[in-house]
Design an enzyme around this catalytic site. Structure first.
Site, short mmCIF file in Angstrom:
data_model
loop_
_atom_site.label_atom_id
_atom_site.label_comp_id
_atom_site.label_asym_id
_atom_site.label_seq_id
_atom_site.Cartn_x
_atom_site.Cartn_y
_atom_site.Cartn_z
N GLU A 38 70.65 150.60 70.41
CA GLU A 38 70.83 152.04 70.59
C GLU A 38 71.15 152.30 72.07
O GLU A 38 70.46 151.78 72.94
CB GLU A 38 69.53 152.72 70.20
CG GLU A 38 69.61 154.21 70.11
CD GLU A 38 68.26 154.83 69.72
OE1 GLU A 38 67.22 154.24 70.04
OE2 GLU A 38 68.29 155.90 69.13
N LYS A 82 50.74 165.87 71.42
CA LYS A 82 50.87 165.31 72.77
C LYS A 82 52.36 165.17 73.06
O LYS A 82 53.05 164.32 72.49
CB LYS A 82 50.22 163.92 72.86
CG LYS A 82 50.20 163.43 74.30
CD LYS A 82 50.49 161.95 74.45
CE LYS A 82 51.92 161.57 74.39
NZ LYS A 82 52.73 161.90 75.59
N CYS A 87 68.75 160.67 68.77
CA CYS A 87 68.60 159.54 67.85
C CYS A 87 69.67 159.54 66.76
O CYS A 87 69.87 158.53 66.12
CB CYS A 87 67.22 159.58 67.23
SG CYS A 87 66.89 161.18 66.53
#
Ligand code: NAD
Length: 463
Positions: free
Chosen positions: A366, A157, A266
C-alpha cells in the site's frame, strides 16, 4: 513519559495544540464509567436516542467551518476536503439516527402448538474504538453513530496526530445532550490504549480502523475475553480501465480516487491496470490532468494536494517511487518531493508512473501517497489475476461500458467494495469493508449497525 503531546501542523511545522495524555487510571475509569452508563442508555427509548443523534449532527453542522479548519491544520488535507469530510461524518450520524428506530426482531413458527419463538436484538455493551489520522471525523462517527443508535456506550481513542477534531466532536455530542459517560474520548498512544481496551472486562467490543498489523494484534488480544471485533484495515486497490471505457471519464475518476487526501486513504486506487490498446492515450491524459494539481498548505485557496502526514509515510512513498524508477518505470509527471526535516514538513508531488511491472515494490505494498503506477494488460482474465494478487481486498474499481466485462469483473474481483464506472463509492448508506486481510465486518448501511447488536432467542413453552 511526558504528560502531554504536541499536535503539529504538517504543512507548516507549527504547533497547533498540546493535548494531555490520559493515564492508564484515567482510561480505566473512563471504561468503568462507560460500562456503568450502559444499562441506563440501553433503556433510553430508540426515538429519544434518534433525537439526540440528530441534535449532535445539527451541532456539528453549525460548527462546520471551525471544525474543518482544525482538521486541515492537524491532518493537512485541503480545506474543501475537510468541509466534505464533516458532511460525510454527519451523514453517518443522520443515517444511524434513523436506523435506531428500525432495530427489529422477528418471530419464528414453532414446531409444536405449545411453543412460541421470539427473536430480539439488544446492544452488545461498552464499545472501545481506535481511529486513524486520515479521516479524523468520519472514521469516528461511522463507529460512534451505530453504537449509540443501538444503545451501546462508546469510548474512542483518536490518532495522536489528529485528536482535535475528535475531541471537538465529542464535546458537541455532550452539548447535544448525549450523557458524558455514554460517549467519551481518551488520548493515549495506540499501543498503550490498545492493551487497556483489549484487557478490560468492561469492554464488549473493539472497533478499529488502521493498519493491518495493528488490527491483527488487536484481534489476538481480544481473544482472551472473546470480545466482538470490527476491523477496517489496509487496502491495495486495483483500478482497471478496459479498452472500451470512456477514457476522459476514467481519467477524472482515477484522479478523484487516487489523489484525495494526498493519496492517504485506504480505498485509494493503488494500482492502475490499463488495457494495452489504450494505455498510451490513458497515461498521457492522466499525466496532463495530474500536472494541474496544486501542492501546498491545505488552508490556501486552490490547494489540491496537502502534505504527507509524517516522515514515516513520506519515506515509504519516496522509497516506492525510487524502487520503481530503478527497475525501469518512467515518471510522466511528478517524481519530485520536498522534506523539511527540522520543521517536520513533507510533500510529495503527484506522480504518474508508466511501464510498471510486478517486480516493483509499489505493486505489492500500500503506497498511502499521491503516486499512480500504471501497468498494462492484454485481456480481462489477466487484469483480474493482477488485481487479486494481494492479501488485501478492500476496494476495487473498473471502467468499462461493456456489460459482459463488467459482470465478469464484479464476480471475479475479491473485494468488499466495487466501483463500476465510479471512483467514489463510499457512502453512509452503503456497507463499507474489506475481504481477506483488509478486515472483518462492515461499517455503514444496514449492515453497519449489526456488529453492535446481540441476538437473543426466546422460546416460550408449555402454552
Ligand atoms: P495505525 O494502525 O498505525 O494507526 C491507527 C490507529 O491505531 C491510531 O489511533 C494509532 O494510535 C493506533 N495504534 C497504533 N499502534 C497501535 C497498537 N499497537 N495497538 C492499538 N492501537 C494502535 O495506522 P495509521 O498509520 O493511522 O493509518 C494508516 C492505515 O490505516 C493504512 O494501512 C490504511 O489502509 C488503514 N486505514 C483503513 C481504513 C479502512 O476503513 N479500512 C481507513 C483508514 C485507514
Amino acid at each position: 513519559m511526558a504528560d502531554t503531546f504536541k499536535v503539529m501542523d504538517p504543512a507548516t511545522g507549527e504547533l497547533v495544540q498540546e493535548v494531555k495524555y490520559d493515564s492508564e487510571e484515567d482510561i480505566n475509569r473512563a471504561l468503568e464509567r462507560g460500562h456503568k452508563a450502559f444499562k441506563k442508555w440501553s433503556q433510553v427509548d430508540a426515538h429519544e436516542r434518534s433525537r439526540l443523534l440528530k441534535k449532535w449532527s445539527q451541532k456539528i453542522q453549525e460548527n462546520k467551518q471551525d471544525i474543518a479548519k482544525v482538521m486541515t491544520r492537524e491532518n493537512g488535507k485541503p480545506l474543501h476536503e475537510s468541509l466534505g469530510e464533516v458532511d460525510y461524518a454527519t451523514d453517518y450520524i443522520d443515517w444511524y439516527a434513523e436506523e435506531a428506530k428500525r432495530i427489529y426482531g422477528r418471530t419464528i413458527p414453532a414446531n409444536t402448538e405449545s411453543k412460541r419463538i421470539i427473536i430480539t436484538r439488544q446492544p452488545v455493551g461498552l464499545v472501545a474504538a481506535i481511529t486513524p489520522w486520515n479521516f479524523p471525523a468520519a472514521m469516528m462517527t461511522r463507529k460512534a453513530a451505530p453504537a449509540l443508535a443501538a444503545g451501546c456506550t462508546f469510548v474512542v481513542k483518536p490518532a495522536v496526530e489528529t485528536p482535535l477534531t475528535t475531541i471537538r466532536f465529542i464535546e458537541l455530542a455532550h452539548e447535544a445532550g448525549i450523557p458524558e459517560d455514554v460517549v467519551q474520548c481518551v488520548n493515549q498512544r495506540g499501543s498503550v490504549a490498545g492493551e487497556i481496551f483489549t484487557g478490560s472486562k468492561f469492554v464488549r467490543k473493539i472497533t478499529f480502523t488502521g493498519s493491518t498489523p495493528v488490527g491483527k494484534s488487536l484481534i489476538k488480544d481480544s481473544a482472551d475475553t472473546i470480545k466482538h471485533v470490527t476491523m477496517e484495515l489496509g487496502g491495495h486497490a486495483p483500478l482497471i480501465v478496459a479498452k472500451d471505457a470512456d477514457i476522459d471519464f476514467a481519467v477524472q475518476q482515477t484522479i478523484a480516487s487516487k489523489f484525495r487526501n494526498a493519496g492517504q486513504t485506504c480505498v485509494c486506487a493503488n494500482r492502475i491496470i490499463v488495457q494495452e490498446d489504450i494505455v498510451d492515450t490513458f497515461s498521457k491524459k492522466l499525466a496532463e490532468e495530474v500536472a494541474k494539481l496544486k501542492v501546498g498548505n491545505g488552508l490556501e485557496e486552490g490547494t489540491n494536494i496537502g502534505p504527507i502526514i509524517n516522515k514515516k509515510g513520506y519515506d515509504k512513498i519516496v522509497k516506492q517511487i525510487k524502487d520503481a524508477i530503478d527497475k525501469g518505470a518512467e515518471a510522466l509527471v511528478g517524481n519530485k518531493y520536498e522534506a523539511d526535516e527540522d520543521k517536520g514538513c513533507y510533500f510529495v508531488y503527484p506522480t504518474v508512473l508508466k511501464n510498471v511491472d510486478d517486480s516493483m515494490m509499489i505493486m505489492h505494498e500500500e503506497t498511502f501517497g499521491p503516486v499512480a503506477p500504471i501497468i498494462g494488460f492484454q485481456n480481462i482474465k489477466e487484469a483480474v489475476a493482477i488485481a487479486n494478487n494481494t492479501p488485501f481486498g478492500l476496494a476495487a474499481y473498473f471502467f468499462t461500458n461493456d456489460y459482459r466485462t463488467g459482470t465478469y469483473l464484479t464476480e471475479n474481483l475479491d473485494y468488499g467494495i466495487i466501483g463500476w464506472n465510479d471512483g467514489g463509492p463510499s457512502a453512509a448508506h452503503a456497507p463499507f469493508g474489506g475481504m481477506k486481510e483488509s478486515g472483518l465486518g462492515r461499517e455503514g448501511g444496514l449492515e453497519g449497525i449489526e456488529p453492535y447488536l446481540e441476538t437473543k432467542y426466546l422460546s416460550i413453552g408449555n402454552l
